[in-house]
Design a protein around this motif. Structure first.
Motif, short mmCIF file in Angstrom:
data_model
loop_
_atom_site.label_atom_id
_atom_site.label_comp_id
_atom_site.label_asym_id
_atom_site.label_seq_id
_atom_site.Cartn_x
_atom_site.Cartn_y
_atom_site.Cartn_z
N SER A 1 0.55 -0.78 -0.40
CA SER A 1 -0.26 -0.16 0.52
C SER A 1 0.66 0.95 0.00
O SER A 1 2.09 1.54 0.27
CB SER A 1 -1.22 0.01 1.47
N GLY A 2 -0.08 2.11 -0.03
CA GLY A 2 1.14 4.07 0.42
C GLY A 2 2.26 4.07 -0.98
O GLY A 2 1.86 3.58 -1.71
N ILE A 3 3.17 4.72 0.51
CA ILE A 3 4.65 4.91 -1.17
C ILE A 3 5.43 3.32 -0.95
O ILE A 3 5.72 3.03 -2.66
CB ILE A 3 4.94 5.80 0.28
N MET B 1 13.60 5.24 3.68
CA MET B 1 12.34 6.32 3.85
C MET B 1 12.59 6.53 5.10
O MET B 1 12.68 6.41 6.06
CB MET B 1 11.44 5.42 3.41
N SER B 2 13.29 8.06 4.97
CA SER B 2 12.64 8.92 6.17
C SER B 2 11.78 9.58 6.35
O SER B 2 10.49 9.42 5.47
CB SER B 2 14.07 9.35 6.46
N LEU C 1 -0.94 11.61 0.96
CA LEU C 1 -2.08 10.85 0.73
C LEU C 1 -1.39 9.42 0.72
O LEU C 1 -1.83 8.43 -0.31
CB LEU C 1 -2.70 11.14 -0.19
N THR C 2 -1.58 9.07 2.42
CA THR C 2 -1.14 7.22 2.31
C THR C 2 -2.65 6.63 3.69
O THR C 2 -2.62 7.33 4.28
CB THR C 2 -0.36 7.37 2.64
N MET D 1 1.82 15.86 -0.58
CA MET D 1 2.48 14.78 -1.49
C MET D 1 1.33 13.64 -1.68
O MET D 1 0.89 13.40 -1.07
CB MET D 1 3.98 14.36 -1.00
N THR D 2 1.50 13.22 -2.86
CA THR D 2 0.38 11.09 -2.94
C THR D 2 1.89 10.68 -3.00
O THR D 2 3.21 11.27 -3.76
CB THR D 2 0.68 11.87 -4.67
#
Length: 286
Positions: A39-41, A165-166, A213-214, A250-251
């Motif tokens: 999901s998400g990023i 991913m920080s 937006l996750t 951010m997306t």
């Protein structure tokens, strides 16, 4: 906007959202690992790397979510294969299986440590079992994946990168997120250590953004509202975007594109550094 009308949902990702670059190492013979890919990023990054022709080992504990990632790749027509691996990042044997799967797919060159979680509580009220789980997923697992992947990257002519991913919270602290902030600061240190040992061609870098937006972020709004005694709308407008100069979130695709750039030949001087795209959170104030 009234609270009744207030709603945030993750945007629909399309092929046009993804950055595609020319790179001699972006092809099906090159394997990459993306954690948190259900999901998400994480999902967006798996899709973005596959859109660049890479073979992507997509790891997550959520098997159904991984299936949706694979289906999304088919739907938007990515060129590279997405190989799902159901794995618990707190289990060393399952982390090892992620790397073994990637090595079977091709030359392992890229690792994107994206999997994360959040828990909102003050330090005196923070459950230690939640602290331990969060640090295991967000700091220990990236260390172990790096430890296992680095020898294989060196075997692939030594060219590759590990992207972590920080967060804007890897640069400063706010209340009620102590475990998350501790993990992100530690991850920035790990990034520099990878660069120090990478001999210039095996690079380490991190990506720091503000609110994205996750599903993780959307779920966090309710928890933050409850912890601070304010409305969900106030959380977004005052807590999440209040300090930013860019007044939109951010997306996931926009974050994924930063990993694509960082892994590519265009990012060859990004080594030990952090890509800070936070809308002005940490660099401006009133």
């Amino acid at each position: 906007m009234s609270d009744d009308a207030f709603e945030l949902t993750e945007p629909t990702l399309t092929a046009d959202d993804l950055l595609v670059l020319d790179d001699p190492r972006f092809g099906p013979e090159t394997a990459s690992i993306v954690t948190g890919a259900a999901s998400g990023i994480g999902r967006a990054t798996a899709l973005a790397l596959a859109a660049n022709g890479l073979t992507v080992v997509a790891a997550d504990i959520d098997a159904d979510g991984l299936d949706e990632t694979v289906a999304k790749g088919v739907d938007i027509g990515v060129d590279g294969d997405i190989v799902p691996v159901e794995a618990d990042l707190t289990d060393d044997a399952e982390v090892e299986a992620i790397v073994e799967t990637a090595v079977e797919q091709g030359d392992l060159r890229y690792v994107a440590n994206i999997a994360g979680m959040q828990h909102i509580a003050s330090i005196p009220n923070f459950p230690m079992e939640m602290y331990d789980r969060l640090l295991d997923i967000m700091l220990r697992a990236p260390f172990l994946l790096s430890k296992l992947a680095m020898p294989h990257i060196r075997e692939a002519e030594g060219y590759g990168a590990i992207g972590n991913m920080s967060s804007a919270h890897g640069h400063y602290a706010t209340k009620d997120k102590a475990a998350y902030i501790t993990a992100k600061h530690g991850l920035n240190g790990l990034t520099k250590c990878i660069a120090a040992e990478g001999e210039g061609t095996l690079r380490g870098f991190s990506v720091s953004v503000g609110y994205v937006l996750t599903p993780l972020m959307v779920n966090q709004i309710e928890d933050t509202a409850e912890e601070r005694g304010i409305s969900e709308q106030e959380v977004v407008e005052d807590v999440m975007l209040g300090q930013a100069r860019t007044k939109e979130m951010m997306t996931p695709a926009e974050v994924a594109n930063l990993f694509v750039f960082g892994f590519s030949q265009h990012g060859k001087h990004l080594n030990g550094g952090d890509m800070l795209w936070d809308g002005g959170y940490t660099t401006t104030y009133e």
